[in-house]
Motif scaffolding. Structure first.
Motif, PDB file in Angstrom:
ATOM      1  N   THR A   1      30.455  -7.338  12.942  1.00  0.00           N
ATOM      2  CA  THR A   1      30.171  -7.420  14.386  1.00  0.00           C
ATOM      3  C   THR A   1      28.783  -6.862  14.680  1.00  0.00           C
ATOM      4  N   ALA A   2      27.821  -7.280  13.854  1.00  0.00           N
ATOM      5  CA  ALA A   2      26.478  -6.708  13.926  1.00  0.00           C
ATOM      6  C   ALA A   2      25.648  -7.366  15.022  1.00  0.00           C
ATOM      7  N   GLY A   3      24.520  -6.753  15.344  1.00  0.00           N
ATOM      8  CA  GLY A   3      23.638  -7.247  16.386  1.00  0.00           C
ATOM      9  C   GLY A   3      24.003  -6.670  17.735  1.00  0.00           C
ATOM     10  N   ARG A   4      23.041  -6.618  18.617  1.00  0.00           N
ATOM     11  CA  ARG A   4      23.263  -5.956  19.904  1.00  0.00           C
ATOM     12  C   ARG A   4      24.043  -6.811  20.892  1.00  0.00           C
TER      13      ARG A   4
ATOM     14  N   GLU B   1      27.093  -1.941  20.217  1.00  0.00           N
ATOM     15  CA  GLU B   1      25.882  -2.744  20.315  1.00  0.00           C
ATOM     16  C   GLU B   1      24.827  -2.249  19.336  1.00  0.00           C
ATOM     17  N   ASP B   2      24.858  -2.817  18.162  1.00  0.00           N
ATOM     18  CA  ASP B   2      23.940  -2.421  17.091  1.00  0.00           C
ATOM     19  C   ASP B   2      22.667  -3.256  17.165  1.00  0.00           C
ATOM     20  N   GLY B   3      21.574  -2.623  17.492  1.00  0.00           N
ATOM     21  CA  GLY B   3      20.290  -3.321  17.475  1.00  0.00           C
ATOM     22  C   GLY B   3      19.298  -2.667  16.538  1.00  0.00           C
ATOM     23  N   HIS B   4      19.776  -1.809  15.651  1.00  0.00           N
ATOM     24  CA  HIS B   4      18.832  -1.023  14.854  1.00  0.00           C
ATOM     25  C   HIS B   4      19.279  -0.737  13.425  1.00  0.00           C
TER      26      HIS B   4
ATOM     27  N   TYR C   1      18.055  -7.763  17.100  1.00  0.00           N
ATOM     28  CA  TYR C   1      17.663  -6.372  16.856  1.00  0.00           C
ATOM     29  C   TYR C   1      16.427  -6.046  17.680  1.00  0.00           C
ATOM     30  N   ILE C   2      16.097  -4.785  17.755  1.00  0.00           N
ATOM     31  CA  ILE C   2      14.937  -4.394  18.552  1.00  0.00           C
ATOM     32  C   ILE C   2      13.676  -5.054  17.986  1.00  0.00           C
TER      33      ILE C   2
END
Length: 659
Positions: free
Chosen positions: A400-403, A414-417, A577-578
């Motif tokens: 469930t990766a990515g923001r 919410e993974d953006g990094h 991602y950022i």
């Protein structure tokens, strides 16, 4: 451990597991010197009693090594129990102070009643001062260790009461300054020498000579014999084990083809399909170690329960609630899935143990640890770094990766990094694939590198729970996928052209933007999949370094430069991602380069709204491409303004970075 270090939640967080599993080969020794770096651990309490209660409650055998041999006489004299009562009355702050003073102080403040003073009435202050603690008494230490070694059926804790800075005397013994003390003056060294009866004459004290036993002494011979029994003087580690027969890429042929019209799946489903294929493999199936922290159904792994079982050394002594269902919950002494409950640190420990089995046990295991990406590197980064240091080999799968892939559960998901965090680890190879064929190519090549060629690297792969159709792998794309950038589709002929880059789920928005650019604005787009901006950045930096050190040779080109060589138009990259993720390759893009990313916080009810909020969806990619063309003078700025109106993009919309 130190008693102060047990305040770290990681120190005691899993002691219940050792009790449940009856790990009687495990012995914890906690050095209870009662002090932290700045002061007492429990100045107003008793850390030994506190730790005893915690460990006994968790099912441990507890041995308290508190009082040294010199106390034995007094305890025998005490017929009324007044000495034991006094021992229990004193708090740790007082015990620290006693050992920072002298015998007269102890007589006055510890033996503080006529009855207590009577116990030491015939003792000198020096004899009172020599009342020692169990952690410094060789006889008591030996007895405690022997009892721990002999105990069966439960892990053992030894609580050893000691003195911080033992032997430093007035230079720091039992003082709050002990940790900051850098050196001893000559008088302190002399007292240390006298206290431990060291054979150093006064005229050599300033030299601090190194002391060792004569080679013909009984002590020297004993220590040498013990060291030889343990395998020699220097510990060594295996660097390799028997190479594994890694399946060829053709094994995953079904994943290299298009999923088919209307057949949608996620990259999480792809990685689970790969794991199932490997588990069935006759050569390496037994070496696969699936690891999951109480989220198997989230990742579609519940089918492994019945087929392979969850490992439990006690097996399954109950009938599971879902026993009548196809994929019931199955624990087994031969289970292959490791499931540590809601315990990411424990799962990481499992992963490291399996990933270093080649060195520790001479057997290569292939661990796959799958987790919510926000609960992986961010939560256990210290262990990820330790894994790199230990040369762990295996796959970390950030699900469930990515923001914007898992909206609705707030910022905790919410993974953006995490991809940038992975790139901070030198031997971590990281990818953010979009399609199942990318996942298959990456995993197969990773197994080749780690388990056939036995490179000391590990992989971090982010996968998503969003379902969509997957295209067929472009012919001959394998090598470029591994390098981090490949051509998915070339645009048609046209005067206006842009280069579009993307990874993860946002790559689908990039592909959709190419259609908008063509259909709405007559702009052709070449579409590039970039499953690893991290690997592209490392390759670019490595190439730049080579060019720096070889000024007289033909300069090399990075993979990004090679792929974009001759490509027309500005380059636009968008990821989940950022912006810093895609920004890493800016030095190797020779021309206009625009990056879109998910900087800031974001809360939305749908993925679509969240991607609009972060300005990474197809409309924003299209707008960025048109703006870049306008900046290069290839279209008018009126076209950019028209796009704002057409796609209903509000110029007054708040910057997602600032809200």
């Amino acid at each position: 451990l130190g008693d102060g270090e047990t305040d770290e939640v990681e120190s005691l967080g899993a002691i219940g597991m050792a009790g449940r599993e009856k790990l009687d080969n495990l012995v914890f020794v906690i050095n209870c010197n009662l002090q932290r770096l700045d002061g007492p651990v429990r100045g107003n309490g008793k850390i030994i009693q506190e730790l005893e209660a915690e460990f006994r409650g968790a099912g441990w055998n507890v041995i308290k090594l508190i009082w040294g041999t010199h106390w034995d006489t007094l305890l025998q004299r005490d017929k009324k129990g007044i000495l034991k009562k006094r021992m229990m009355e004193c708090v740790d702050g007082e015990y620290q102070t006693f050992k920072a003073k002298n015998g007269a102080y102890v007589r006055e403040h510890f033996f503080n009643t006529p009855e207590l003073r009577e116990l030491v009435a015939d003792w000198t202050d020096d004899e009172v001062w020599k009342l020692n603690r169990g952690g410094h008494d060789l006889f008591k230490i030996f007895t405690a260790y022997k009892a721990a070694s002999d105990h069966k059926g439960a892990p053992t804790l030894i609580l050893a009461k000691t003195i911080k800075g033992f032997g430093m005397g007035q230079s720091g013994e039992a003082m709050n300054i002990s940790h900051q003390q850098k050196k001893l003056d000559i008088e302190s060294i002399k007292r240390f020498r006298d206290r431990f009866d060291l054979p150093v004459p006064d005229d050599q004290l300033a030299e601090l000579p190194y002391l060792k036993f004569p080679e013909d002494s009984a002590e020297y011979k004993y220590m040498r014999e013990r060291r030889m029994e343990l395998g020699g003087f220097l510990p060594s580690r295996r660097r390799t084990a028997a190479a594994l027969e890694v399946p060829p890429l053709e094994t995953f042929a079904a994943l290299l083809k298009a999923s088919g019209e209307g057949r949608e799946l996620s990259t999480t489903m792809a990685i689970v399909r790969i794991m199932n294929t490997l588990l069935k493999d006759k050569q390496i199936g037994k070496n696969i170690v699936p690891i999951v922290p109480d989220e198997s159904r989230t990742f579609g792994m519940e089918g492994m329960f019945r087929q392979y079982g969850i490992w439990n050394q006690q097996g399954q002594n109950y009938v599971p609630e879902d026993h009548d269902q196809l994929m019931f919950y199955k624990e087994s002494v031969t289970g292959q899935v490791l499931q540590e409950g809601i315990n990411e640190a424990g799962a990481m420990a499992d992963w490291i143990a399996a990933g270093t089995a080649y060195s520790v046990h001479g057997v290569q295991m292939i661990p796959f640890y799958i987790f919510y990406s926000m609960f992986g590197l961010q939560r256990t980064m210290d262990l990820c770094w330790a894994a790199a240091d230990q040369r762990t080999r295996g796959f970390l799968i950030g699900g469930t990766a990515g923001r914007t892939t898992l909206n609705g559960e707030g910022l905790q998901h919410e993974d953006g990094h995490s991809q940038l965090m992975a790139n901070m680890i030198p031997n971590c190879i990281s990818y953010d694939p979009t399609f199942q064929f990318e996942v298959a190519v990456i995993v197969q090549d990773g197994m080749r590198r780690m388990f056939a060629e036995q490179e000391d690297v590990y992989y971090y792969i982010t996968v998503m729970n969003e379902n969509y159709e997957h295209p067929e792998m472009p012919v001959g794309a394998e090598a470029d996928i591994i390098k981090g950038m490949y051509s998915l589709k070339k645009g048609g002929e046209g005067a206006l052209r842009v280069q579009l880059l993307g990874s993860g789920t946002i790559f689908n928005e990039v592909i959709a933007a190419a259609d908008l650019l063509k259909n709405d604005w007559g702009v052709e787009a070449d579409i590039w999949g970039c499953p690893s901006f991290n690997e592209l950045a490392r390759n670019g930096q490595d190439t730049a370094r080579w060019n720096l050190l070889h000024p007289l040779e033909e300069p090399k080109k990075s993979h990004v430069e090679q792929k974009l060589d001759g490509a027309a138009g500005p380059v636009i990259a968008a990821t989940d991602y950022i912006k810093m993720f895609a920004e890493q390759i800016r030095p190797f893009v020779k021309g206009t380069y625009i990056t879109l990313g998910t900087d800031g916080f974001g809360r939305s009810d749908t993925r679509e709204n969240l991607r609009h909020f972060f300005e990474v969806d197809r409309r924003w990619v299209t707008l960025a491409a048109l703006k870049a063309l306008a900046d290069e003078g290839k279209i008018s700025r009126d076209t950019v303004a028209a796009a704002l109106v057409k796609y209903e993009l509000d110029p007054s919309k708040p910057n997602p970075m600032s809200v």
